[in-house]
Write a protein that holds these residues in place. Sequence first.
Motif, PDB file in Angstrom:
ATOM      1  N   GLY A  18       0.679  -0.978   0.260  1.00 29.35           N
ATOM      2  CA  GLY A  18       0.048  -0.007  -0.097  1.00 29.35           C
ATOM      3  C   GLY A  18       0.829   0.909  -0.249  1.00 29.35           C
ATOM      4  O   GLY A  18       0.742   2.114   0.413  1.00 29.35           O
ATOM      5  N   ALA A  19       2.092   1.548  -0.353  1.00 28.67           N
ATOM      6  CA  ALA A  19       2.944   2.541  -0.407  1.00 28.67           C
ATOM      7  C   ALA A  19       2.071   4.016  -1.554  1.00 28.67           C
ATOM      8  O   ALA A  19       2.576   3.737  -2.456  1.00 28.67           O
ATOM      9  CB  ALA A  19       3.839   2.299  -1.354  1.00 28.67           C
ATOM     10  N   ILE A  20       1.743   4.428  -0.933  1.00 30.10           N
ATOM     11  CA  ILE A  20       0.591   5.336  -1.654  1.00 30.10           C
ATOM     12  C   ILE A  20       1.279   6.777  -0.925  1.00 30.10           C
ATOM     13  O   ILE A  20       0.117   6.717   0.618  1.00 30.10           O
ATOM     14  CB  ILE A  20      -1.059   5.048  -1.577  1.00 30.10           C
ATOM     15  N   HIS A 297       9.040   8.093   1.368  1.00 34.47           N
ATOM     16  CA  HIS A 297       8.328   7.653   2.112  1.00 34.47           C
ATOM     17  C   HIS A 297       7.818   5.782   1.759  1.00 34.47           C
ATOM     18  O   HIS A 297       8.038   4.766   1.898  1.00 34.47           O
ATOM     19  CB  HIS A 297       6.138   8.077   2.224  1.00 34.47           C
ATOM     20  N   HIS A 301       9.071   1.681   3.289  1.00 30.46           N
ATOM     21  CA  HIS A 301       8.807   1.015   3.025  1.00 30.46           C
ATOM     22  C   HIS A 301      10.429  -0.512   2.412  1.00 30.46           C
ATOM     23  O   HIS A 301       9.776  -1.373   3.539  1.00 30.46           O
ATOM     24  CB  HIS A 301       7.738   0.411   1.926  1.00 30.46           C
ATOM     25  N   GLU A 377       2.036   1.776   7.002  1.00 30.38           N
ATOM     26  CA  GLU A 377       2.246   3.342   6.744  1.00 30.38           C
ATOM     27  C   GLU A 377       2.727   4.825   7.284  1.00 30.38           C
ATOM     28  O   GLU A 377       3.885   5.389   6.479  1.00 30.38           O
ATOM     29  CB  GLU A 377       0.955   3.517   5.919  1.00 30.38           C
ATOM     30  N   HIS A 420      -4.644   3.658   5.696  1.00 29.58           N
ATOM     31  CA  HIS A 420      -3.340   4.962   5.519  1.00 29.58           C
ATOM     32  C   HIS A 420      -3.777   6.321   7.132  1.00 29.58           C
ATOM     33  O   HIS A 420      -4.827   5.666   6.683  1.00 29.58           O
ATOM     34  CB  HIS A 420      -2.756   5.597   4.592  1.00 29.58           C
TER      35      HIS A 420
HETATM   36 ZN   LIG Z   1       3.460   3.803   1.761  1.00 27.89          ZN
END
Ligand SMILES: [Zn+2]
Length: 444
Positions: A18-20, A297, A301, A377, A420
């Motif tokens: 979910g690296a967003i 960010h 991760h 996150e 997140h």
């Molecule tokens: Zn992320």
Amino acid sequence: MMTARIPFATGLCILIAGAIVCATPVLAQPPGPNEMPSVIQVPPEAQPSAHFDPMAATNAYLAQIPAEKTARSDAYFEGGYWLILWDFLYGALVALILLNLRWSAAMRNLSERVTRFKPVHTFVYWLQYLIVITILGFPLTVYEDYFREHKYGLATQTFGPWMGDQLKALAVNLVLGGILAVLLFGIVRRLPRTWPVWGAVVTILFFMLTVLIAPVYIVPIFNKVTRLNDPKIVDPILSMARANGIPAKDVYQIDASRQTTRMSANVSGFGHTMRITLNDNLLRRGSPEEIQAVMGHEMGHYVLHHIYVGIMFLAIIYSLAFAYLYWGLNWALQRWGEKWQIRGVGDTAILPLVVLLVSIFGFVTTPVMNTFTRTQEHEADMFGLNASRQPDGFAQAAIHLGEYRKMSPGRVEEWIFFDHPSGRNRIYDAMRWKAENLKLFTSQ
Ligand SMILES: [Zn+2]
């Protein structure tokens, strides 16, 4: 139905890491109706001073978002809470129809007429099952993924290309889901007592293999991925990577604007396929500071081994799920097995019951899964602030992500629904970091 409705690649991305996070705006044209503002000027309360207050700086950033944009993004995100419920209920209804009208038994009978070879039975059953649930689930799919996304200005595809992507996702599900079904039913038939253990082991290995091949073989089915060449963007990113001991030589970009207006980036893959990818919406609208904050960010991760930790966490969840299935399937078969014409746990006709039980498990564990992801996150956010030293770029990224996420949820709401940290908490984290590092900004 959940498996078919969500394109496989999307589901994977959520599971992977979910690296967003996202980016800023340097464009001359005015923002679209759903676009969050691009805060080129740091608000006065967030500028370094002797009385810098992180909370006041956070509120000043949030105050730059017009009320109607907040209302729109809140409505979109809160609607998603209800969709979790409707998806669950609709999927349960479809499963109960397949069982009680004995459609599942009929599909099993048909697959047995085709061949006497058991693995082929399973695959032929899977083919019929997937097509039936895709058709039954289509009204909800088209509302959620097409009309609703367009209504909120998040989708960019016309109906034809959207439908093309749905068919591709169906094909991916057909192959990958078919392989997994053949493996698992084979295990259940051969190991009637210990299948929950071996089922969990094979599922986690299969998941790891899928993560490994996804960046190279699955993602390119839907999008074009290329190496990023612009030295203005790549050089600071690779410099940050070297500073943090990351052996990256390349950064990738993906043409996500083919499907969506969302800005994002992610870490995907496993072992030698692991890579950091920025989407083109982020590249187009993000300021250099914002892109660096987002990349910090993503590197978090990577450095914090989130993919490996995530796989270990899933191994625990899958083990629990298989133990629960062992109990739940036997319990249900004793009561309704005859009525549904299911011969036993190794009979493919049981699949709708498996999907029903798994969807109950998934529904109940949603807050646990979200909290696990949200915790990772948050760790990546902290790493990213330290690595990039771009708290204001980070705050801008949080605002841009607010185009599809509620900025200021309640505490319980965030715990249950957010995978997140909320935008407000992310900006506060950035401003608190800035408060403790004011010397970096005042000496210039
Ligand atoms: Zn992320």
